[in-house]
Every structure is written in C-alpha cells, then in structure tokens.
Design a protein around this motif. Structure first.
Motif, PDB file in Angstrom:
ATOM      1  N   GLU A  64       0.850  -1.188   0.000  1.00 57.37           N
ATOM      2  CA  GLU A  64       0.000   0.000   0.000  1.00 57.37           C
ATOM      3  C   GLU A  64       0.887   1.240   0.000  1.00 57.37           C
ATOM      4  N   PRO A  65       0.419   2.346  -0.601  1.00 52.32           N
ATOM      5  CA  PRO A  65       1.162   3.610  -0.498  1.00 52.32           C
ATOM      6  C   PRO A  65       1.230   4.053   0.957  1.00 52.32           C
ATOM      7  N   GLU A  66       2.246   4.817   1.296  1.00 53.42           N
ATOM      8  CA  GLU A  66       2.364   5.341   2.652  1.00 53.42           C
ATOM      9  C   GLU A  66       1.237   6.336   2.917  1.00 53.42           C
ATOM     10  N   ASP A  67       0.780   6.387   4.177  1.00 53.62           N
ATOM     11  CA  ASP A  67      -0.388   7.203   4.524  1.00 53.62           C
ATOM     12  C   ASP A  67      -0.252   8.655   4.078  1.00 53.62           C
ATOM     13  N   ASP A  68       0.967   9.202   4.180  1.00 55.62           N
ATOM     14  CA  ASP A  68       1.141  10.631   3.888  1.00 55.62           C
ATOM     15  C   ASP A  68       1.619  10.887   2.463  1.00 55.62           C
ATOM     16  N   TRP A  69       1.546   9.870   1.589  1.00 56.34           N
ATOM     17  CA  TRP A  69       2.085  10.035   0.237  1.00 56.34           C
ATOM     18  C   TRP A  69       1.430  11.209  -0.487  1.00 56.34           C
ATOM     19  N   LEU A  70       0.109  11.274  -0.475  1.00 53.16           N
ATOM     20  CA  LEU A  70      -0.586  12.343  -1.191  1.00 53.16           C
ATOM     21  C   LEU A  70      -0.253  13.703  -0.591  1.00 53.16           C
ATOM     22  N   ALA A  71      -0.179  13.775   0.733  1.00 52.47           N
ATOM     23  CA  ALA A  71       0.103  15.048   1.391  1.00 52.47           C
ATOM     24  C   ALA A  71       1.525  15.528   1.122  1.00 52.47           C
ATOM     25  N   ARG A  72       2.439  14.615   0.823  1.00 53.80           N
ATOM     26  CA  ARG A  72       3.840  14.978   0.579  1.00 53.80           C
ATOM     27  C   ARG A  72       4.100  15.405  -0.860  1.00 53.80           C
ATOM     28  N   LEU A  73       3.169  15.157  -1.759  1.00 53.42           N
ATOM     29  CA  LEU A  73       3.416  15.488  -3.160  1.00 53.42           C
ATOM     30  C   LEU A  73       3.583  16.992  -3.355  1.00 53.42           C
ATOM     31  N   PRO A  74       4.442  17.403  -4.275  1.00 50.81           N
ATOM     32  CA  PRO A  74       4.513  18.823  -4.632  1.00 50.81           C
ATOM     33  C   PRO A  74       3.153  19.310  -5.141  1.00 50.81           C
ATOM     34  N   GLU A  75       2.820  20.557  -4.859  1.00 50.72           N
ATOM     35  CA  GLU A  75       1.493  21.062  -5.214  1.00 50.72           C
ATOM     36  C   GLU A  75       1.266  21.100  -6.718  1.00 50.72           C
TER      37      GLU A  75
END
Length: 259
Positions: A64-75
């Motif tokens: 599974e992707p890490e929980d914060d993967w989406l939050a860590r992406l560049p905007e």
C-alpha cells in the motif's frame, strides 16, 4: 488466487484472467479456506478487513502507499492543499474540507461542511484514525491507471464530474502519470493503482491535471481496464511475502486496525 466472497464485476474479471493463465482460484468462505491454503503460495484480491485476518496465516505481503504520500506530493501534482492528520484534529475543522482515510473507507470520503459532521464513534474508527484533509476541488474526469515497476500497464476512465462513467484511458492521463512517476516514482510501491484527472475550474479554461489518490490495487475496481494486465499488478501487490522484493518492504501493509 484467493478472492473475497463478496463478488464484484472486477472479481469475476480477475478470476477469469487467472484461470486463463492457469492459476488455481478459490473464494474465501471462512476459516476452513485459510486452513486449506496454509503453506501454499497465495495471492489476494478483496477487502482490507478480510485481508487483515488472513495475511499472517497465509504469509501475504500486502502493498500500500504510505499514509502521507498524497500530502507529501509537490502542489504542482495535487493542485490543492492536503494534510495528513487525525480524526480528532479533523473534528475541529470550521470550514468545508474533503476528508477521507488514506487507504480505506472507515470514514466515508466526502466534502464535509465542517468537522462537526464527521463521524465520532464506530467499530473501526477512533480519535487517532488517520485521515487526509484536503481543499475541495471538482474533477472534470477521473482515471485509474494500474502501474507496475514505474510503467502504466493499463487503465480506464471511471467518472466524469463525480458520476460513474467508465471509458478508455486517454493519452493525456497517461502522459500526466508518466510525468508524476518521473518525479516521485520511487515513493510508490512497485505495484499500485493511481487515480488522476483534470480539475474543473470555472475561472481557468486551461486543463490542469492532478492526482486524485493512490489506491490498493488488490481492492480496486478495474472498470474498462484490461483485466489481464490488472491481474499482473494484483499478483505483485498482494502475494507471498517470500517473493517480496527488497524495495517494496517499506510498503507492506501494517496489520493495525483497518477497514
């Protein structure tokens, strides 16, 4: 390949693909199924609640992707503000926000007017339940791409303006996914389902693509994607831990309370 007893259209498609490939298939009907399969190499397609019960006895490694993967992406890849927090923190929200758990449906994904509308009790949630809180946006279309080793194997449109509407994958969706993978591909498991789409902005006619979320491929609908290629991703993402490649070890699902 073992599948959940809750049959879906994708379950049927993947079971047929596995049979064409010469794989034995089974349906999880209870503890007896696990006992019969213990000691054999098993792959899984089904929900995370059942997966949590069978992973250890069957020796499954669930990626599974890490929980914060989406939050860590560049905007530039999200086009909105996203934060990983807890349900308790989300209860204090005083403005509209889209709230969802990182990888399951223990909290119904939705735009909530404020934190008071979020659930507070339940068998599968508590104050420490992780949730992603993001600025609400409207996706003009949403596409699911199935990725293996950093390559797009197949995919499908699954919605337009939030309504189910499967259709073939487009070149624009694939191009955006490849640009994302070039930038942050090593932050994802080797097998993953990625949802992307163009954001509808009434004040900006230009087409701006963004990541919707990354998904568990072993619990993702394939819609109009090629089921034989989706099966390749599922077999890698939920299979014997003995076959797990080193770089994927960081993405193995922790058997915490999940839903």
């Amino acid at each position: 390949m073992l599948t959940s007893a809750q049959a879906t259209s994708t379950t049927g498609l993947l079971t047929a693909a596995a049979t064409r490939r010469g794989l034995a298939t089974a349906v999880l009907t209870g503890p007896g199924t696990v006992e019969e399969l213990t000691g054999r190499p098993v792959h899984w397609y089904g929900g995370p609640l059942a997966a949590a019960r069978i992973a250890a006895p069957l020796g499954l490694a669930l990626l599974e992707p890490e929980d914060d993967w989406l939050a860590r992406l560049p905007e530039e890849f999200t086009r909105r503000r996203i934060e990983l927090t807890t349900l308790a923190e989300a209860w204090t929200l005083r403005h509209p926000a889209f709230v969802k758990p990182p990888a399951d449906k223990s909290v119904p994904p939705a735009v909530y007017p404020d934190g008071s509308r979020l659930p507070r009790t339940g068998e599968r949630i508590g104050p420490d339940t992780p949730v992603l809180v993001s600025e609400p946006v409207t996706f003009a279309a949403e596409y699911r791409l199935f990725l293996l080793d950093g390559e797009v194997l197949t995919g499908s449109r699954y919605a337009r303006f939030g309504r189910l509407d499967p259709a073939p994958l487009t070149a624009a969706a694939t191009a955006f996914a490849r640009r994302l993978l070039d930038a942050v591909g090593d932050t994802l498991p080797s097998a993953v389902a990625l949802d992307v789409g163009p954001i509808a902005d009434p004040y900006d006619p230009a087409e701006h693509w963004a990541v919707v979320e990354a998904n568990l491929p072993w619990f993702a609908h394939c819609y109009a994607a090629d089921p034989d290629r989706v099966l390749d991703i599922v077999l890698r993402a939920a299979g014997p831990s003995a076959q797990l490649a080193g770089p994927d070890r960081r993405f193995v699902r922790t058997l915490r309370t999940i839903g």
